[in-house]
Structures are given as structure tokens and as C-alpha cells.
Design an enzyme around this catalytic site. Structure first.
Site, mmCIF file in Angstrom:
data_model
loop_
_atom_site.group_PDB
_atom_site.id
_atom_site.type_symbol
_atom_site.label_atom_id
_atom_site.label_comp_id
_atom_site.label_asym_id
_atom_site.label_seq_id
_atom_site.Cartn_x
_atom_site.Cartn_y
_atom_site.Cartn_z
ATOM 1 N N GLU A 113 1.881 1.098 19.596
ATOM 2 C CA GLU A 113 0.646 0.971 18.839
ATOM 3 C C GLU A 113 0.931 1.409 17.416
ATOM 4 O O GLU A 113 1.243 2.566 17.165
ATOM 5 C CB GLU A 113 -0.459 1.848 19.434
ATOM 6 C CG GLU A 113 -1.031 1.323 20.714
ATOM 7 C CD GLU A 113 -2.206 2.160 21.215
ATOM 8 O OE1 GLU A 113 -2.376 3.323 20.790
ATOM 9 O OE2 GLU A 113 -2.949 1.640 22.071
ATOM 10 N N GLN A 156 -7.430 -2.964 3.733
ATOM 11 C CA GLN A 156 -6.540 -4.056 3.335
ATOM 12 C C GLN A 156 -5.184 -3.872 3.990
ATOM 13 O O GLN A 156 -4.666 -2.761 4.050
ATOM 14 C CB GLN A 156 -6.392 -4.042 1.806
ATOM 15 C CG GLN A 156 -5.502 -5.109 1.237
ATOM 16 C CD GLN A 156 -5.507 -5.069 -0.295
ATOM 17 O OE1 GLN A 156 -6.518 -4.819 -0.915
ATOM 18 N NE2 GLN A 156 -4.359 -5.319 -0.883
ATOM 19 N N ASP A 157 -4.610 -4.965 4.490
ATOM 20 C CA ASP A 157 -3.240 -4.983 5.015
ATOM 21 C C ASP A 157 -2.388 -5.863 4.111
ATOM 22 O O ASP A 157 -2.831 -6.935 3.687
ATOM 23 C CB ASP A 157 -3.194 -5.565 6.433
ATOM 24 C CG ASP A 157 -3.612 -4.576 7.502
ATOM 25 O OD1 ASP A 157 -4.012 -3.458 7.164
ATOM 26 O OD2 ASP A 157 -3.537 -4.935 8.683
ATOM 27 N N ASN A 158 -1.155 -5.412 3.840
ATOM 28 C CA ASN A 158 -0.222 -6.176 3.005
ATOM 29 C C ASN A 158 1.096 -6.363 3.742
ATOM 30 O O ASN A 158 1.466 -5.538 4.579
ATOM 31 C CB ASN A 158 0.043 -5.436 1.690
ATOM 32 C CG ASN A 158 -1.202 -5.222 0.881
ATOM 33 O OD1 ASN A 158 -2.086 -6.068 0.828
ATOM 34 N ND2 ASN A 158 -1.306 -4.067 0.254
ATOM 35 N N ARG A 197 10.969 -1.862 -5.210
ATOM 36 C CA ARG A 197 9.556 -2.067 -5.557
ATOM 37 C C ARG A 197 8.915 -0.707 -5.810
ATOM 38 O O ARG A 197 8.934 0.167 -4.970
ATOM 39 C CB ARG A 197 8.832 -2.792 -4.428
ATOM 40 C CG ARG A 197 9.355 -4.197 -4.177
ATOM 41 C CD ARG A 197 8.506 -4.903 -3.127
ATOM 42 N NE ARG A 197 9.032 -6.190 -2.771
ATOM 43 C CZ ARG A 197 8.706 -7.342 -3.375
ATOM 44 N NH1 ARG A 197 7.862 -7.332 -4.383
ATOM 45 N NH2 ARG A 197 9.239 -8.470 -2.973
ATOM 46 N N HIS A 252 4.669 2.532 -7.478
ATOM 47 C CA HIS A 252 3.333 2.074 -7.830
ATOM 48 C C HIS A 252 2.259 3.102 -7.475
ATOM 49 O O HIS A 252 2.395 3.849 -6.516
ATOM 50 C CB HIS A 252 3.021 0.756 -7.117
ATOM 51 C CG HIS A 252 3.976 -0.326 -7.476
ATOM 52 N ND1 HIS A 252 4.310 -1.325 -6.604
ATOM 53 C CD2 HIS A 252 4.686 -0.568 -8.605
ATOM 54 C CE1 HIS A 252 5.173 -2.145 -7.178
ATOM 55 N NE2 HIS A 252 5.424 -1.702 -8.387
ATOM 56 N N LYS A 265 -1.675 4.792 1.734
ATOM 57 C CA LYS A 265 -0.928 3.714 2.390
ATOM 58 C C LYS A 265 -0.221 4.229 3.634
ATOM 59 O O LYS A 265 0.441 5.265 3.597
ATOM 60 C CB LYS A 265 0.121 3.134 1.437
ATOM 61 C CG LYS A 265 -0.456 2.508 0.192
ATOM 62 C CD LYS A 265 0.646 2.060 -0.752
ATOM 63 C CE LYS A 265 0.058 1.514 -2.039
ATOM 64 N NZ LYS A 265 1.126 1.188 -3.016
ATOM 65 N N TYR A 279 2.032 -2.687 5.062
ATOM 66 C CA TYR A 279 1.280 -1.499 4.722
ATOM 67 C C TYR A 279 -0.216 -1.727 4.796
ATOM 68 O O TYR A 279 -0.723 -2.776 4.464
ATOM 69 C CB TYR A 279 1.687 -0.892 3.386
ATOM 70 C CG TYR A 279 1.929 -1.778 2.205
ATOM 71 C CD1 TYR A 279 1.081 -1.731 1.109
ATOM 72 C CD2 TYR A 279 3.032 -2.622 2.150
ATOM 73 C CE1 TYR A 279 1.323 -2.509 -0.008
ATOM 74 C CE2 TYR A 279 3.280 -3.401 1.036
ATOM 75 C CZ TYR A 279 2.416 -3.350 -0.040
ATOM 76 O OH TYR A 279 2.657 -4.128 -1.138
ATOM 77 N N GLU A 318 -3.691 -0.604 -11.584
ATOM 78 C CA GLU A 318 -2.314 -0.421 -11.101
ATOM 79 C C GLU A 318 -1.382 -0.009 -12.236
ATOM 80 O O GLU A 318 -1.447 -0.526 -13.344
ATOM 81 C CB GLU A 318 -1.783 -1.708 -10.475
ATOM 82 C CG GLU A 318 -0.402 -1.493 -9.887
ATOM 83 C CD GLU A 318 0.224 -2.745 -9.322
ATOM 84 O OE1 GLU A 318 0.936 -2.607 -8.321
ATOM 85 O OE2 GLU A 318 0.027 -3.823 -9.889
ATOM 86 N N LYS A 332 7.568 -5.334 -14.657
ATOM 87 C CA LYS A 332 6.629 -4.205 -14.699
ATOM 88 C C LYS A 332 7.322 -2.910 -14.280
ATOM 89 O O LYS A 332 7.118 -1.863 -14.885
ATOM 90 C CB LYS A 332 5.446 -4.516 -13.786
ATOM 91 C CG LYS A 332 4.496 -3.365 -13.558
ATOM 92 C CD LYS A 332 3.399 -3.720 -12.580
ATOM 93 C CE LYS A 332 3.979 -3.903 -11.199
ATOM 94 N NZ LYS A 332 3.003 -4.201 -10.167
ATOM 95 N N ASP A 333 8.145 -2.975 -13.232
ATOM 96 C CA ASP A 333 8.785 -1.763 -12.722
ATOM 97 C C ASP A 333 9.899 -1.267 -13.631
ATOM 98 O O ASP A 333 10.223 -0.082 -13.623
ATOM 99 C CB ASP A 333 9.313 -1.999 -11.308
ATOM 100 C CG ASP A 333 8.192 -2.199 -10.306
ATOM 101 O OD1 ASP A 333 7.025 -1.880 -10.624
ATOM 102 O OD2 ASP A 333 8.467 -2.686 -9.199
#
Length: 181
Positions: free
Chosen positions: A29, A47-49, A59, A62, A71, A131, A142, A168-169
Site C-alpha cells: 500500500e 495532486q499526484d505527479n 531536478r 524546487h 510531498k 509524488y 515556484e 530554471k534549475d
């Protein structure tokens, strides 16, 4: 059930789900509101990503300010080195970080509470990263902490890896800039 492992940072946890396996495969689970709540983990997700990355993709780190996201992250294919950094002003652990290896094999999950910066380095090709978030993505809120800010000193496992970063990163804020904002 889930085994909860505390880290050096408040609101950052390593979670080990109970895995039931046999010669057919396994079952676990990844989220059960009632059993996680019984373990002291009472979160609401909105929200799921899902991201897929190649080896060497980095990445992050953030964060959203305002409207921070908590998260709960895990890897279902491949592996990553996952990092949380405390950027909460006034926190006794401001600027400190915690890293953990997450993989399809170890089935661990990582909780990064709201107000922390988060990022990961993909250690294998075709890494699928999932996540669950406690608030919706807000592009206007962001930001990115510079992944290699010497003031933070993250020890990324870069042996033989030249990190692949988004534009951006590459130009994230330093810890000093975050503290001054």
C-alpha cells in the site's frame, strides 16, 4: 502498515511500507489514509505527479513560496538520490539537508513537508518518480534553490555523472538570497 524513520530535519521522514511478496511478485500500500493516520501521518493530498528521467537528470531543488507543498515521493522504476533542504526562515535547521536513496528495489518513500526545498538526481535510465502533493502546483509561486550552493553543501553522488539540468534549475537562488527575501 508503514515503518516511519525520522531524519535530522523536522517534517522529513523516510517511510518503509509493508511489502507482501511471493513468487508472483509483490503488493504494497503506497497510501492508505487510515493506516498512515494511525502511524501519525495525517496528510491530505490534492495532486499526484509522475516524472520519467534519464540517468544524470537532476531536478530541483524546487519549492513554492507562498503556497508551499508537502510531498510524499517514491520511485517505481529505476533509482534516485532524493534530497530535502530546510529553507524555513527561523527554523533551527535552516540550510541543512537530508538525502536518501529511493529505488524500485527498496520501495522506500520520502516525506518532504511544506516549506522545504526538494530535488533528486536520477541514477538510472527510465526512472519513474511519483509524488503526491498537499497543495496544487502554482507556477507563480515556484522557485528553485541552487542545486550546488556551497552554503548548503549537498553531497550528490555524482561519480561519473555530469548533471543534466533545466534552464530554471541552473540559475536557482542561493540560500543567502532565500534568507534575505
Amino acid at each position: 502498515m508503514v515503518n516511519v524513520i525520522e531524519t535530522a530535519l523536522a517534517d522529513v521522514l523516510i517511510l518503509e511500507p509493508k511489502v507482501f511478496g511471493d513468487d508472483r511478485g509483490f503488493f504494497l500500500e503506497s497510501w492508505n489514509a487510515a493506516s498512515f493516520k494511525a502511524a501519525g501521518l495525517d496528510w491530505t493530498f490534492v495532486q499526484d505527479n509522475h516524472s520519467r528521467s534519464s540517468r544524470g537528470v537532476l531536478r530541483g531543488l524546487h519549492y513554492q513560496q507562498p503556497n508551499p507543498q508537502g510531498k510524499l515521493v517514491r520511485v517505481v522504476s529505476g533509482s534516485v538520490y532524493d534530497v530535502a533542504v530546510d529553507i524555513r526562515k527561523g527554523s533551527p535547521t535552516f540550510g541543512q539537508w537530508v538525502g536518501v536513496h529511493l529505488s524500485a528495489a527498496n520501495k522506500r518513500m520520502f516525506w518532504i513537508g511544506p516549506g522545504l526545498a526538494h530535488g533528486f538526481l536520477c541514477l538510472e535510465d527510465n526512472t519513474d518518480f511519483l509524488y503526491k502533493c498537499t497543495s496544487a502546483y502554482s507556477p507563480a509561486d515556484e522557485h528553485a534553490l541552487l542545486w550546488n550552493d556551497p552554503a548548503v553543501g549537498i553531497e550528490w553522488p555524482l561519480d561519473g555523472i555530469d548533471p543534466i539540468l533545466s534552464a530554471k534549475d541552473r540559475v536557482g537562488r542561493t540560500l543567502e538570497q532565500i534568507a534575505a527575501a
